[in-house]
Design a protein around this motif. Structure first.
Motif, mmCIF file in Angstrom:
data_model
loop_
_atom_site.group_PDB
_atom_site.id
_atom_site.type_symbol
_atom_site.label_atom_id
_atom_site.label_comp_id
_atom_site.label_asym_id
_atom_site.label_seq_id
_atom_site.Cartn_x
_atom_site.Cartn_y
_atom_site.Cartn_z
ATOM 1 N N ILE A 183 0.869 -1.188 0.000
ATOM 2 C CA ILE A 183 0.000 0.000 0.000
ATOM 3 C C ILE A 183 0.902 1.233 0.000
ATOM 4 N N GLY A 184 0.858 1.996 -1.081
ATOM 5 C CA GLY A 184 1.696 3.181 -1.201
ATOM 6 C C GLY A 184 1.183 4.324 -0.338
ATOM 7 N N ARG A 185 1.984 5.357 -0.256
ATOM 8 C CA ARG A 185 1.551 6.514 0.542
ATOM 9 C C ARG A 185 0.301 7.156 -0.033
ATOM 10 N N ASN A 186 0.062 6.949 -1.315
ATOM 11 C CA ASN A 186 -1.152 7.484 -1.927
ATOM 12 C C ASN A 186 -2.361 6.579 -1.691
ATOM 13 N N SER A 187 -2.170 5.547 -0.834
ATOM 14 C CA SER A 187 -3.199 4.574 -0.427
ATOM 15 C C SER A 187 -3.525 3.532 -1.499
ATOM 16 N N ASP A 219 8.499 -2.164 1.431
ATOM 17 C CA ASP A 219 7.846 -0.863 1.255
ATOM 18 C C ASP A 219 8.654 -0.047 0.247
ATOM 19 N N GLY A 220 8.157 0.018 -0.973
ATOM 20 C CA GLY A 220 8.861 0.738 -2.037
ATOM 21 C C GLY A 220 8.667 2.239 -1.977
ATOM 22 N N CYS A 221 8.044 2.751 -0.916
ATOM 23 C CA CYS A 221 7.841 4.204 -0.788
ATOM 24 C C CYS A 221 8.944 4.867 0.038
ATOM 25 N N VAL A 222 9.812 4.058 0.631
ATOM 26 C CA VAL A 222 10.828 4.615 1.528
ATOM 27 C C VAL A 222 11.663 5.661 0.779
ATOM 28 N N GLY A 223 11.815 6.831 1.387
ATOM 29 C CA GLY A 223 12.622 7.893 0.785
ATOM 30 C C GLY A 223 11.876 8.725 -0.247
ATOM 31 N N CYS A 224 10.606 8.400 -0.476
ATOM 32 C CA CYS A 224 9.841 9.184 -1.459
ATOM 33 C C CYS A 224 8.826 10.055 -0.702
ATOM 34 N N GLY A 225 7.728 10.351 -1.288
ATOM 35 C CA GLY A 225 6.713 11.206 -0.661
ATOM 36 C C GLY A 225 6.191 12.184 -1.696
ATOM 37 N N ARG A 226 6.517 11.883 -2.974
ATOM 38 C CA ARG A 226 6.084 12.806 -4.035
ATOM 39 C C ARG A 226 4.576 12.957 -4.103
ATOM 40 N N CYS A 227 3.854 11.851 -3.866
ATOM 41 C CA CYS A 227 2.396 11.930 -4.001
ATOM 42 C C CYS A 227 1.794 12.890 -2.967
ATOM 43 N N LEU A 228 2.364 12.882 -1.756
ATOM 44 C CA LEU A 228 1.854 13.801 -0.734
ATOM 45 C C LEU A 228 2.061 15.247 -1.158
ATOM 46 N N CYS A 288 2.862 11.162 -10.683
ATOM 47 C CA CYS A 288 4.149 11.632 -10.140
ATOM 48 C C CYS A 288 4.968 10.497 -9.531
ATOM 49 N N CYS A 289 4.397 9.314 -9.440
ATOM 50 C CA CYS A 289 5.054 8.214 -8.720
ATOM 51 C C CYS A 289 6.190 7.621 -9.563
ATOM 52 N N PRO A 290 7.383 7.501 -9.002
ATOM 53 C CA PRO A 290 8.504 6.966 -9.781
ATOM 54 C C PRO A 290 8.272 5.534 -10.270
ATOM 55 N N HIS A 291 7.463 4.777 -9.545
ATOM 56 C CA HIS A 291 7.192 3.402 -9.994
ATOM 57 C C HIS A 291 6.312 3.401 -11.245
ATOM 58 N N ASN A 292 5.501 4.438 -11.401
ATOM 59 C CA ASN A 292 4.680 4.525 -12.612
ATOM 60 C C ASN A 292 5.452 5.107 -13.790
HETATM 61 S S1 SF4 Z 1 4.919 8.714 -5.166
HETATM 62 FE FE1 SF4 Z 1 6.493 7.873 -3.783
HETATM 63 S S2 SF4 Z 1 5.496 7.823 -1.764
HETATM 64 FE FE2 SF4 Z 1 3.867 8.053 -3.300
HETATM 65 S S3 SF4 Z 1 3.180 5.947 -3.754
HETATM 66 FE FE3 SF4 Z 1 4.792 6.466 -5.259
HETATM 67 S S4 SF4 Z 1 6.697 5.704 -4.321
HETATM 68 FE FE4 SF4 Z 1 5.165 5.807 -2.692
#
Ligand code: SF4
Ligand code: SF4
Length: 284
Positions: free
Chosen positions: A137-141, A173-182, A231-235
């Motif tokens: 579950i990403g930070r964007n839920s 947790d692939g969100c570590v160090g990110c936070g772009r969505c917030l 904005c998500c780097p995984h996308n």
């Molecule tokens: S933008 Fe960053 S923090 Fe938000 S879901 Fe993608 S990887 Fe996680």
């Protein structure tokens, strides 16, 4: 599953998702649902598939990537931004047909021994997807898969059959160090605990309540919102869809600034005929 068109999948034992249920009830207690009354109904069923299908023992969770050429274009200045899952055939129809194929291949013909769920019944699909090993579950839920990112739709096939092997839940947790969505969310709808303040979310407001001038004029979204995904780097690195059912049936780049004013029911039908947008359009 691959032959039916799924990109990622896993199998989960049908038990109560008690941790997820407790988190959901806390979110409801904080008013996170903002008037989406249906979320308050059938909470027990949502977190225990055995209450949806008596005798349920296994749940196959399937995900399909719908990313297309427009999915990352949240800033595009055309006349009506529309979430990219709504550019193609309604995924409720597509996924149900795909799961029927899976059931056929498994030799399951008795309707009492299976139930296909694609949003039509209450089921905690994100929690199940994590349990099925599909992603975190990403930070964007949203569920994020390390290969396909978050531009995915989900469905479930509940079975009374036991499976000889269940998937390992996704634990990284692939969100570590990110936070772009917030940072990117235009309305501050994302809470630090990876839930959404529904009242503020443009996606909820434009899909559940119908297109509004306020949302459109302020944020440019006509239906949905994908800013916390684009904005998500995984996308950024995920592949485009390969399942032909998710081929776009129209391009929002063709819409000019008069698009909304000229949208008669007949024109809407011809533009959006079998897409999720039309299903909603009929209710508004
Ligand atoms: S933008 Fe960053 S923090 Fe938000 S879901 Fe993608 S990887 Fe996680
Ligand atoms: S869909 Fe849009 S409004 Fe809703 S949380 Fe994501 S960025 Fe924010």
């Amino acid at each position: 599953m691959a032959a039916a068109g799924f990109d990622a999948w896993g199998v989960v034992e049908a038990t109560e998702l008690s941790d997820a249920k407790a988190r959901f009830e806390m979110w409801l207690g904080e008013g996170g649902d903002y008037g989406l009354d249906y979320l308050r109904r059938n909470v027990d069923k949502r977190f225990d598939a055995r209450l949806l299908l008596p005798g349920a023992r296994s749940i196959i969770v399937g995900a399909v990537c719908y990313k297309n050429e427009q999915s990352l274009s949240s800033d595009a200045p055309y006349g009506g931004r529309i979430a990219s899952y709504a550019h193609s055939e309604d995924y409720h129809t597509s996924l149900k047909e795909m799961f029927r194929q899976v059931a056929e291949r498994l030799g399951i013909t008795d309707r009492k021994s299976m139930k296909i769920c694609v949003d039509s019944v209450p089921l905690a699909e994100k929690s199940l997807a994590v349990r099925a090993g599909i992603g975190w579950i990403g930070r964007n839920s949203l569920v994020v898969n390390p290969r396909f990112g978050s531009f995915m739709v989900f469905g479930e096939l509940i079975l009374t059959e036991e499976c000889d092997h269940y998937s390992t839940p996704y634990e990284s947790d692939g969100c570590v160090g990110c936070g772009r969505c917030l940072l990117r969310c235009p309305t501050g709808a994302i809470s630090p605990n990876r839930t959404i303040r529904t009242a503020l979310c443009i996606s909820n407001r434009t899909i559940e309540q119908g297109p509004s001038s306020e949302e459109f004029d302020t944020h440019g979204w006509y239906f949905g919102c994908e800013e916390c995904q684009s904005c998500c780097p995984h996308n950024a690195t995920s592949p485009l869809h390969t399942n032909p059912r998710f081929r776009p049936l129209y391009s929002p780049t063709l819409f000019d600034s008069n698009f909304r004013a000229n949208l008669t029911p007949e024109r809407a039908e011809s533009l959006f005929g079998t897409t999720p947008l039309m299903r909603k359009f009929k209710k508004w």
